[in-house]
Each structure stands twice: as C-alpha cells, then as structure tokens.
Design a protein around this motif. Structure first.
Motif, PDB file in Angstrom:
ATOM      1  N   PRO A 286       0.813  -1.224   0.000  1.00 56.78           N
ATOM      2  CA  PRO A 286       0.000   0.000   0.000  1.00 56.78           C
ATOM      3  C   PRO A 286       0.841   1.267   0.000  1.00 56.78           C
ATOM      4  CG  PRO A 286      -0.571  -1.448   1.859  1.00 56.78           C
ATOM      5  CD  PRO A 286       0.604  -2.054   1.172  1.00 56.78           C
ATOM      6  N   ARG A 287       2.107   1.163   0.421  1.00 54.34           N
ATOM      7  CA  ARG A 287       2.964   2.364   0.400  1.00 54.34           C
ATOM      8  C   ARG A 287       3.209   2.824  -1.025  1.00 54.34           C
ATOM      9  NH1 ARG A 287       7.501  -0.046   4.174  1.00 54.34           N
ATOM     10  NH2 ARG A 287       6.833  -1.758   2.861  1.00 54.34           N
TER      11      ARG A 287
ATOM     12  N   ALA B  80      -6.057   4.472  -6.972  1.00 56.94           N
ATOM     13  CA  ALA B  80      -6.237   3.046  -7.284  1.00 56.94           C
ATOM     14  C   ALA B  80      -5.619   2.161  -6.215  1.00 56.94           C
ATOM     15  CB  ALA B  80      -5.614   2.733  -8.638  1.00 56.94           C
ATOM     16  N   GLU B  81      -6.384   1.161  -5.768  1.00 58.19           N
ATOM     17  CA  GLU B  81      -5.792   0.072  -4.985  1.00 58.19           C
ATOM     18  C   GLU B  81      -5.164  -0.856  -6.006  1.00 58.19           C
ATOM     19  OE1 GLU B  81      -8.395  -1.744  -1.842  1.00 58.19           O
ATOM     20  OE2 GLU B  81      -9.732  -0.169  -2.544  1.00 58.19           O
TER      21      GLU B  81
ATOM     22  N   GLY C  38       2.723 -11.163 -10.146  1.00 59.78           N
ATOM     23  CA  GLY C  38       3.365  -9.941 -10.656  1.00 59.78           C
ATOM     24  C   GLY C  38       4.385 -10.254 -11.737  1.00 59.78           C
ATOM     25  N   PRO C  39       5.132  -9.278 -12.260  1.00 59.68           N
ATOM     26  CA  PRO C  39       5.088  -7.884 -11.835  1.00 59.68           C
ATOM     27  C   PRO C  39       3.870  -7.120 -12.356  1.00 59.68           C
ATOM     28  CG  PRO C  39       6.635  -8.115 -13.664  1.00 59.68           C
ATOM     29  CD  PRO C  39       6.112  -9.493 -13.358  1.00 59.68           C
ATOM     30  N   ALA C  40       3.078  -7.739 -13.274  1.00 58.72           N
ATOM     31  CA  ALA C  40       1.924  -7.001 -13.808  1.00 58.72           C
ATOM     32  C   ALA C  40       0.939  -6.703 -12.672  1.00 58.72           C
ATOM     33  CB  ALA C  40       1.237  -7.825 -14.882  1.00 58.72           C
ATOM     34  N   ARG C  41       0.281  -5.539 -12.797  1.00 55.33           N
ATOM     35  CA  ARG C  41      -0.657  -5.133 -11.752  1.00 55.33           C
ATOM     36  C   ARG C  41      -1.977  -4.710 -12.376  1.00 55.33           C
ATOM     37  NH1 ARG C  41       2.682  -0.763  -8.281  1.00 55.33           N
ATOM     38  NH2 ARG C  41       2.536   0.314 -10.263  1.00 55.33           N
ATOM     39  N   VAL C  42      -3.016  -4.754 -11.549  1.00 56.55           N
ATOM     40  CA  VAL C  42      -4.301  -4.194 -11.950  1.00 56.55           C
ATOM     41  C   VAL C  42      -4.759  -3.279 -10.814  1.00 56.55           C
ATOM     42  CG1 VAL C  42      -5.652  -6.155 -11.007  1.00 56.55           C
ATOM     43  CG2 VAL C  42      -6.623  -4.738 -12.832  1.00 56.55           C
ATOM     44  N   GLY C  43      -5.429  -2.211 -11.181  1.00 59.31           N
ATOM     45  CA  GLY C  43      -5.896  -1.260 -10.172  1.00 59.31           C
ATOM     46  C   GLY C  43      -7.411  -1.214 -10.128  1.00 59.31           C
ATOM     47  N   VAL C  44      -7.931  -0.933  -8.943  1.00 62.39           N
ATOM     48  CA  VAL C  44      -9.370  -0.737  -8.805  1.00 62.39           C
ATOM     49  C   VAL C  44      -9.573   0.567  -8.049  1.00 62.39           C
ATOM     50  CG1 VAL C  44     -11.522  -1.679  -7.903  1.00 62.39           C
ATOM     51  CG2 VAL C  44      -9.790  -3.218  -8.808  1.00 62.39           C
ATOM     52  N   ILE C  45     -10.352   1.455  -8.655  1.00 60.31           N
ATOM     53  CA  ILE C  45     -10.591   2.765  -8.045  1.00 60.31           C
ATOM     54  C   ILE C  45     -12.015   2.772  -7.499  1.00 60.31           C
ATOM     55  CG2 ILE C  45     -10.618   5.262  -8.438  1.00 60.31           C
ATOM     56  CD1 ILE C  45      -8.579   4.878 -10.650  1.00 60.31           C
TER      57      ILE C  45
END
Ligand code: SAM
Ligand code: SF4
Length: 327
Positions: free
Chosen positions: A223-224, A231-232, A239-246
């Motif tokens: 979280p840092r 986006a969380e 990983g390293p790929a990421r997905v975000g949710v806002i």
C-alpha cells in the motif's frame, strides 16, 4: 503551495482542454451530446500555458494531466504540451484514444510523459452500444501507437456498467496483460450529464475484484506504493503485472486527495464534486497579475470539503457533468 483547511496539499492538476467529445459513453453524456461551451468561453492555449506555468512554478504542482471532454479534439494540444512539459511537472493525458494513432508520436516529441486511454470493452457491438459510435478499432490503434511512441507505462481506464459490459473485467485484464498495458477499473460515479446514476446499478470495486479473482490470483501490492493515488493496486498472478481498482464511491480516498482541477472555461474546482468554482478566466481577462491569480487559486483550494459526500442524504450531484469538469 495549495493547502486546504484539512492540511491536504494539492499537487496534481487536471486541466480540461474542451468539454466536447466524439464519443457518447452512457455513464458520461447522452447520445445527442450536450450544449458545448461557446469557443470564446474556452481558455486560449496561451491562457492555459500561463495558468499551468503558475501552478508549477508558484504553487507546487508536480503533475499535470490534460483531459476533457476529449483533449485530442483540441488542435493546439501538442503546442500546449510543448510549452508546459519542460516546466518540471510530469505531464500526462487522459483520452478516449481516437486520433492517438496519429498524435502519439508528435505528443511524445512535444514532451508528453504518459497516457491513460479509456477502454471499456473489446467487443465492437458493445462499444457501439456503450459509446454510441463505431470506433473501437481507432481506440485499439491509439493504444498501440502510444506504446510504440514510448508513452509508457500505457494505462487503460475502464468503467463497467451493469447489463452492458459487466462481464468484461477478465477479458479486459487479459488483453492488457498481453499488451503490457496497466489496467484500472473505475467505479461509476454520479457525474453523468443525464443524472441517471443509481447506486444499485453501480458495479462495485468488490464485485470487480470477485470477478477477476475467478481467473487471476490477485495479491494486494504494497500500500505504500499507492501514496495518494486513488487506485488500490493488485499484483496479478505473482506480478510484476498489476491491476488497479478505483473505488471512488465505495472506498473513497478523499482523505489523501491531492488533486485540483481547472475547467476548459478557466474555473478552479477543488473537487470533482465541488458545487463552487473560482473564476480564473474572468480574473485573467480583467487584467489580474500573476500574484493575484496565485492568491485566488490558493483561496479556492483552501475551502475544499473533507469528502465527496455521496453517502450523505443531502448529496447533490454537481451541476457540471464529468465531461465539462475534466475527469
Ligand atoms: N474523453 C477522455 C476519456 O474518456 O478518457 C477524457 C475525459 S473522461 C471524462 C476521463 C475519465 O473519466 C475516463 O476514463 C472515463 O471513463 C471516466 N468517466 C467518465 N464519466 C465517469 C463516471 N460517471 N464515473 C466514473 N468514471 C467516469
Ligand atoms: Fe467522451 Fe470521455 Fe465522456 Fe466518453 S468518458 S463521452 S470519451 S468525455
């Protein structure tokens, strides 16, 4: 610096270049479009450059994002980017991608650092239904061009709507993983011009994560890493790929908000959901000095409210829709 009464510091400036658009996304505006701002009311390219310069050089802005409406419809965009990208702030663009196939190269040359492209579906029929135009191939070509021009990491914004594209969370993520784009889902907010938003119709962050969890292993990223970003972020399959949710509505991030907005007609808005604005265009055209503009801008941020208040029974949707505020 732009500090509000809760001690939050606005460092991320969103600049709307136009309220016009060549799509009609159902969560944003009606199929017939809107009454666009008359041209004389829009800030000129010179006025935009002056205000961005003041924001970066005098008010601590470290990120500048051009948006709209559809910012690629503004012919002076490469020129505006060229005049502001060297000021020291990271310069990015949020676009629906139409026209980006042609403009990605010139924008990268003008100094643009990054781009977010909105893509809600991979199905041309659903695209037509959702955006009321048959332009999916243009958006996909725009994404590829942004990547080729080095506007990395290319980010993709997606809004899911119940009964229209809600089943596309996993296909969109698969597509973005294949192409190396970073995908972010945004909860639908009550900012459509039609005022048709209903909480029960909104696909929540929780639903999106549950849907993705059926196919992918998601582990919350440190979280840092998130900082003040809305986006969380989740690592996908290790990983390293990421997905975000806002989760703008159900998981508000107002306490860490560092944004301030400038509308295409030169009004400072301290929040997407603000009901008051501060008129920099009128001041500028009335001959205000840089010092006066800076002071007016500071005062506008000082009154920022603690939160968006969507859950407050007295919540009122702002008069301006998202397309006229600058998303
Ligand atoms: N036309 C450009 C685009 O679509 O990317 C820039 C402007 S648009 C208003 C910016 C972002 O806001 C897009 O990613 C869009 O999906 C999102 N957006 C528009 N209306 C929204 C709403 N009611 N709720 C959540 N996101 C919305
Ligand atoms: Fe246009 Fe962007 Fe609104 Fe869609 S979300 S109608 S592309 S401004």
């Amino acid at each position: 610096m732009l500090v509000d009464s809760f001690g939050r510091v606005a460092t991320d400036l969103r600049v709307s270049l136009t309220d016009r658009c060549n799509l009609r996304c159902a969560y944003c505006m009606p199929p017939e479009g809107l009454d666009w701002l008359p041209k004389p009311e829009l800030l000129t390219a010179e006025e935009i450059v002056r205000l961005v310069r003041l924001g970066v050089e005098r008010l601590g802005i470290t990120e500048v994002r051009y948006t709209g409406g559809e910012p690629l419809l503004r012919r002076e965009l490469p020129e505006i980017v060229a005049h502001t990208s060297g000021l020291g702030a990271e310069t990015s663009l949020t676009t629906n991608g139409i026209g980006l196939a042609r403009l990605a190269g010139p924008l990268a040359e003008a100094g643009l650092h990054r781009v977010n492209v909105s893509l809600d579906t991979l199905d041309p029929e659903i695209f037509r239904r959702l955006a009321h135009r048959d332009r999916l191939p243009d958006v996909l070509a725009g994404l590829a061009a942004a990547d080729a021009a080095g506007l990395a990491p290319v980010k993709v914004n997606a809004v899911l709507m119940r009964g229209i594209n809600q089943h596309e969370a996993a296909p969109l993520l698969r597509y973005c993983l294949e192409h190396g784009y970073e995908l972010r889902f945004i909860e639908q907010m009550p900012l459509d011009a039609q005022h048709g938003w209903k909480r029960q119709d909104m696909i929540t962050a929780e639903e999106i994560l549950a849907e993705l969890g059926q196919e992918f292993k998601l582990v919350e990223d440190d979280p840092r890493e998130r900082g003040s970003a809305p986006a969380e972020l989740f690592l996908v399959d290790g990983g390293p790929a990421r997905v975000g949710v806002i989760g703008a509505v159900t998981r508000p991030f107002c306490g860490a908000c560092d944004r301030v907005r400038l509308t295409a007609d030169g009004q400072v808005r301290n929040c997407l959901f603000a009901t008051e604005e501060s008129d920099l265009r009128g001041a500028m055209r009335g001959g205000a000095s840089d010092d006066e503009l800076v002071e007016r801008w500071r005062a506008a941020v000082r009154t920022k409210r603690a939160g968006h208040g969507i859950d407050d029974p007295a919540f009122l949707q702002p008069a301006r829709p998202m397309s006229a505020i600058g998303g």
